[in-house]
Scaffold this motif. Structure first.
Motif, PDB file in Angstrom:
ATOM      1  N   ILE A 114      72.731  26.085  36.856  1.00 38.09           N
ATOM      2  CA  ILE A 114      72.101  26.026  35.662  1.00 38.09           C
ATOM      3  C   ILE A 114      70.575  26.393  35.633  1.00 38.09           C
ATOM      4  CG2 ILE A 114      71.071  24.649  34.048  1.00 38.09           C
ATOM      5  CD1 ILE A 114      73.773  25.357  33.452  1.00 38.09           C
ATOM      6  N   VAL A 115      69.844  26.089  36.749  1.00 39.75           N
ATOM      7  CA  VAL A 115      68.625  26.614  37.118  1.00 39.75           C
ATOM      8  C   VAL A 115      68.589  28.181  37.288  1.00 39.75           C
ATOM      9  CG1 VAL A 115      66.509  26.499  38.715  1.00 39.75           C
ATOM     10  CG2 VAL A 115      67.681  24.393  38.128  1.00 39.75           C
ATOM     11  N   GLY A 116      69.351  28.683  38.223  1.00 39.76           N
ATOM     12  CA  GLY A 116      69.588  30.016  38.357  1.00 39.76           C
ATOM     13  C   GLY A 116      69.518  30.783  37.062  1.00 39.76           C
ATOM     14  N   ALA A 117      70.659  30.485  36.364  1.00 42.01           N
ATOM     15  CA  ALA A 117      71.173  31.130  35.219  1.00 42.01           C
ATOM     16  C   ALA A 117      70.148  30.964  34.064  1.00 42.01           C
ATOM     17  CB  ALA A 117      72.611  30.449  34.688  1.00 42.01           C
ATOM     18  N   GLY A 118      69.651  29.742  33.850  1.00 39.60           N
ATOM     19  CA  GLY A 118      68.594  29.435  32.628  1.00 39.60           C
ATOM     20  C   GLY A 118      67.427  30.155  33.013  1.00 39.60           C
ATOM     21  N   ARG A 119      66.866  30.764  34.251  1.00 39.55           N
ATOM     22  CA  ARG A 119      65.831  31.267  34.403  1.00 39.55           C
ATOM     23  C   ARG A 119      65.973  32.802  33.888  1.00 39.55           C
ATOM     24  NH1 ARG A 119      61.739  30.088  34.375  1.00 39.55           N
ATOM     25  NH2 ARG A 119      60.757  31.462  35.983  1.00 39.55           N
ATOM     26  N   MET A 120      67.095  33.235  33.233  1.00 39.52           N
ATOM     27  CA  MET A 120      67.403  34.307  32.603  1.00 39.52           C
ATOM     28  C   MET A 120      67.594  34.403  31.263  1.00 39.52           C
ATOM     29  SD  MET A 120      69.715  36.219  35.592  1.00 39.52           S
ATOM     30  CE  MET A 120      70.917  35.061  35.691  1.00 39.52           C
ATOM     31  N   VAL A 121      67.453  33.118  30.620  1.00 36.96           N
ATOM     32  CA  VAL A 121      67.597  33.119  29.297  1.00 36.96           C
ATOM     33  C   VAL A 121      66.378  32.659  28.533  1.00 36.96           C
ATOM     34  CG1 VAL A 121      68.814  31.841  27.303  1.00 36.96           C
ATOM     35  CG2 VAL A 121      69.894  32.264  29.783  1.00 36.96           C
ATOM     36  N   PRO A 122      65.905  33.544  27.645  1.00 33.87           N
ATOM     37  CA  PRO A 122      64.689  33.166  26.671  1.00 33.87           C
ATOM     38  C   PRO A 122      64.862  31.965  26.113  1.00 33.87           C
ATOM     39  CG  PRO A 122      65.235  35.650  26.564  1.00 33.87           C
ATOM     40  CD  PRO A 122      66.457  35.021  27.364  1.00 33.87           C
ATOM     41  N   GLY A 123      63.764  31.171  26.129  1.00 30.65           N
ATOM     42  CA  GLY A 123      63.754  30.033  25.325  1.00 30.65           C
ATOM     43  C   GLY A 123      64.344  28.797  26.239  1.00 30.65           C
ATOM     44  N   VAL A 124      65.011  29.117  27.065  1.00 32.77           N
ATOM     45  CA  VAL A 124      65.629  28.151  28.113  1.00 32.77           C
ATOM     46  C   VAL A 124      64.726  28.296  29.574  1.00 32.77           C
ATOM     47  CG1 VAL A 124      67.480  27.375  29.468  1.00 32.77           C
ATOM     48  CG2 VAL A 124      67.573  28.023  27.140  1.00 32.77           C
ATOM     49  N   ARG A 125      64.343  29.312  29.804  1.00 33.25           N
ATOM     50  CA  ARG A 125      64.005  29.699  31.301  1.00 33.25           C
ATOM     51  C   ARG A 125      62.854  28.829  31.760  1.00 33.25           C
ATOM     52  NH1 ARG A 125      60.300  33.634  32.013  1.00 33.25           N
ATOM     53  NH2 ARG A 125      61.348  34.270  33.882  1.00 33.25           N
ATOM     54  N   THR A 126      61.879  28.576  30.991  1.00 33.99           N
ATOM     55  CA  THR A 126      60.598  27.688  31.178  1.00 33.99           C
ATOM     56  C   THR A 126      61.123  26.069  31.242  1.00 33.99           C
ATOM     57  OG1 THR A 126      58.976  28.890  30.249  1.00 33.99           O
ATOM     58  CG2 THR A 126      58.645  26.780  30.358  1.00 33.99           C
ATOM     59  N   TYR A 127      61.812  25.786  30.141  1.00 34.47           N
ATOM     60  CA  TYR A 127      62.177  24.237  30.126  1.00 34.47           C
ATOM     61  C   TYR A 127      63.389  23.725  31.281  1.00 34.47           C
ATOM     62  CZ  TYR A 127      59.097  25.223  26.324  1.00 34.47           C
ATOM     63  OH  TYR A 127      57.987  25.412  25.464  1.00 34.47           O
ATOM     64  N   VAL A 128      63.948  24.693  31.567  1.00 39.39           N
ATOM     65  CA  VAL A 128      65.321  24.512  32.425  1.00 39.39           C
ATOM     66  C   VAL A 128      64.546  23.775  34.075  1.00 39.39           C
ATOM     67  CG1 VAL A 128      65.263  26.469  33.931  1.00 39.39           C
ATOM     68  CG2 VAL A 128      67.408  24.997  33.558  1.00 39.39           C
ATOM     69  N   SER A 129      63.453  23.881  33.961  1.00 40.46           N
ATOM     70  CA  SER A 129      62.870  23.279  35.289  1.00 40.46           C
ATOM     71  C   SER A 129      62.368  21.869  34.918  1.00 40.46           C
ATOM     72  CB  SER A 129      61.307  24.127  35.520  1.00 40.46           C
ATOM     73  OG  SER A 129      61.812  25.088  35.947  1.00 40.46           O
ATOM     74  N   VAL A 130      62.338  21.493  33.892  1.00 43.80           N
ATOM     75  CA  VAL A 130      62.055  19.725  33.401  1.00 43.80           C
ATOM     76  C   VAL A 130      63.271  19.210  33.869  1.00 43.80           C
ATOM     77  CG1 VAL A 130      61.678  18.285  31.558  1.00 43.80           C
ATOM     78  CG2 VAL A 130      60.659  20.385  31.408  1.00 43.80           C
ATOM     79  N   PRO A 131      64.574  19.382  33.495  1.00 42.65           N
ATOM     80  CA  PRO A 131      65.534  18.397  34.059  1.00 42.65           C
ATOM     81  C   PRO A 131      65.671  18.225  35.413  1.00 42.65           C
ATOM     82  CG  PRO A 131      66.598  20.327  32.769  1.00 42.65           C
ATOM     83  CD  PRO A 131      64.947  20.406  32.628  1.00 42.65           C
ATOM     84  N   ALA A 132      65.346  19.671  35.967  1.00 44.20           N
ATOM     85  CA  ALA A 132      65.478  19.682  37.495  1.00 44.20           C
ATOM     86  C   ALA A 132      64.530  18.747  38.232  1.00 44.20           C
ATOM     87  CB  ALA A 132      65.276  21.270  37.973  1.00 44.20           C
ATOM     88  N   GLY A 133      63.263  18.474  37.574  1.00 46.95           N
ATOM     89  CA  GLY A 133      62.342  17.681  38.175  1.00 46.95           C
ATOM     90  C   GLY A 133      62.786  16.285  37.858  1.00 46.95           C
ATOM     91  N   LEU A 134      63.014  16.033  36.586  1.00 42.73           N
ATOM     92  CA  LEU A 134      63.427  14.636  36.206  1.00 42.73           C
ATOM     93  C   LEU A 134      64.577  14.115  36.960  1.00 42.73           C
ATOM     94  CD1 LEU A 134      63.113  14.866  32.172  1.00 42.73           C
ATOM     95  CD2 LEU A 134      61.656  13.532  33.657  1.00 42.73           C
ATOM     96  N   SER A 135      65.707  15.078  37.274  1.00 43.56           N
ATOM     97  CA  SER A 135      66.779  14.644  38.009  1.00 43.56           C
ATOM     98  C   SER A 135      66.697  14.445  39.491  1.00 43.56           C
ATOM     99  CB  SER A 135      67.897  15.381  37.854  1.00 43.56           C
ATOM    100  OG  SER A 135      67.787  16.468  38.269  1.00 43.56           O
TER     101      SER A 135
END
Length: 202
Positions: A114-135
């Motif tokens: 999800i982190v890898g794919a999310g980095r290629m989706v506008p609107g998601v690519r920045t904030y996908v790092s938040v759940p990665a950190g929170l988890s």
């Protein structure tokens, strides 16, 4: 905004691209969909920049900017994050339900891809790092998946700008259908993953 971004790239070169891509994650009105195609276009006729350097500087800046959100997720609790988003999220077009959806999706999917794919989706690519950190996703896997997705994203944008030349702004128009395809693919992959997991548990 366009003139300011152009000035940064033309006057500061790789450093300007790096800085703009860091700022993209902290100041959303600066879009990578404009910065990287423009940088790719500028590199066509520049004696000081080449396409490979543009991609590497943009990818590094994007990775560092996104990782700021990963660190924030590591340092604070979910409750603290939600309180901050309620108070200041509107400045970043971020709402509490965005965090809840991201966390739920992240946990169900296993995180890494999800982190890898999310980095290629506008609107998601920045904030996908938040759940990665929170988890508390381990740093090295996070950086690995994030770097891969970031390199593919910035590379594709820069190459598109290089190829399209003076029509580099068309990249933003073409990204709409591509983004939808990526989102749909992620959704299908998640459904298949959940279905396979349920079969194994039954």
């Amino acid at each position: 905004m366009f003139n300011w971004i152009t000035t940064w790239i033309e006057s500061l070169g790789y450093v300007g691209i790096f800085g703009l891509m860091v700022l993209e994650h902290l100041f959303p009105p600066i879009p990578s969909e404009l910065v990287m195609p423009l940088a790719g276009f500028v590199s066509r006729n520049s004696s000081n920049m080449n396409l490979v350097g543009v991609i590497l500087s943009g990818s590094l800046g994007s990775l560092i900017g996104a990782s700021a959100w990963y660190v924030a997720g590591q340092l604070i609790s979910h409750e603290q994050m939600m309180g901050w988003v309620r108070r200041y999220g509107r400045w970043l077009t971020l709402k509490p339900r965005d965090i809840d959806k991201a966390m739920d999706f992240f946990h169900k999917s296993g995180g890494g891809w999800i982190v890898g794919a999310g980095r290629m989706v506008p609107g998601v690519r920045t904030y996908v790092s938040v759940p990665a950190g929170l988890s508390h996703m381990p740093l090295l896997p996070y950086l690995g998946y994030s770097a891969l997705g970031t390199l593919l994203w910035t590379g594709a944008l820069a190459v598109a700008g290089y190829i399209l030349g003076a029509q580099f702004e068309r990249v933003q128009v073409l990204l709409g259908p591509v983004s939808k395809i990526v989102l749909i693919s992620c959704a299908i992959a998640l459904i298949l993953w959940v279905a396979a997991r349920r079969r194994r548990q039954s």
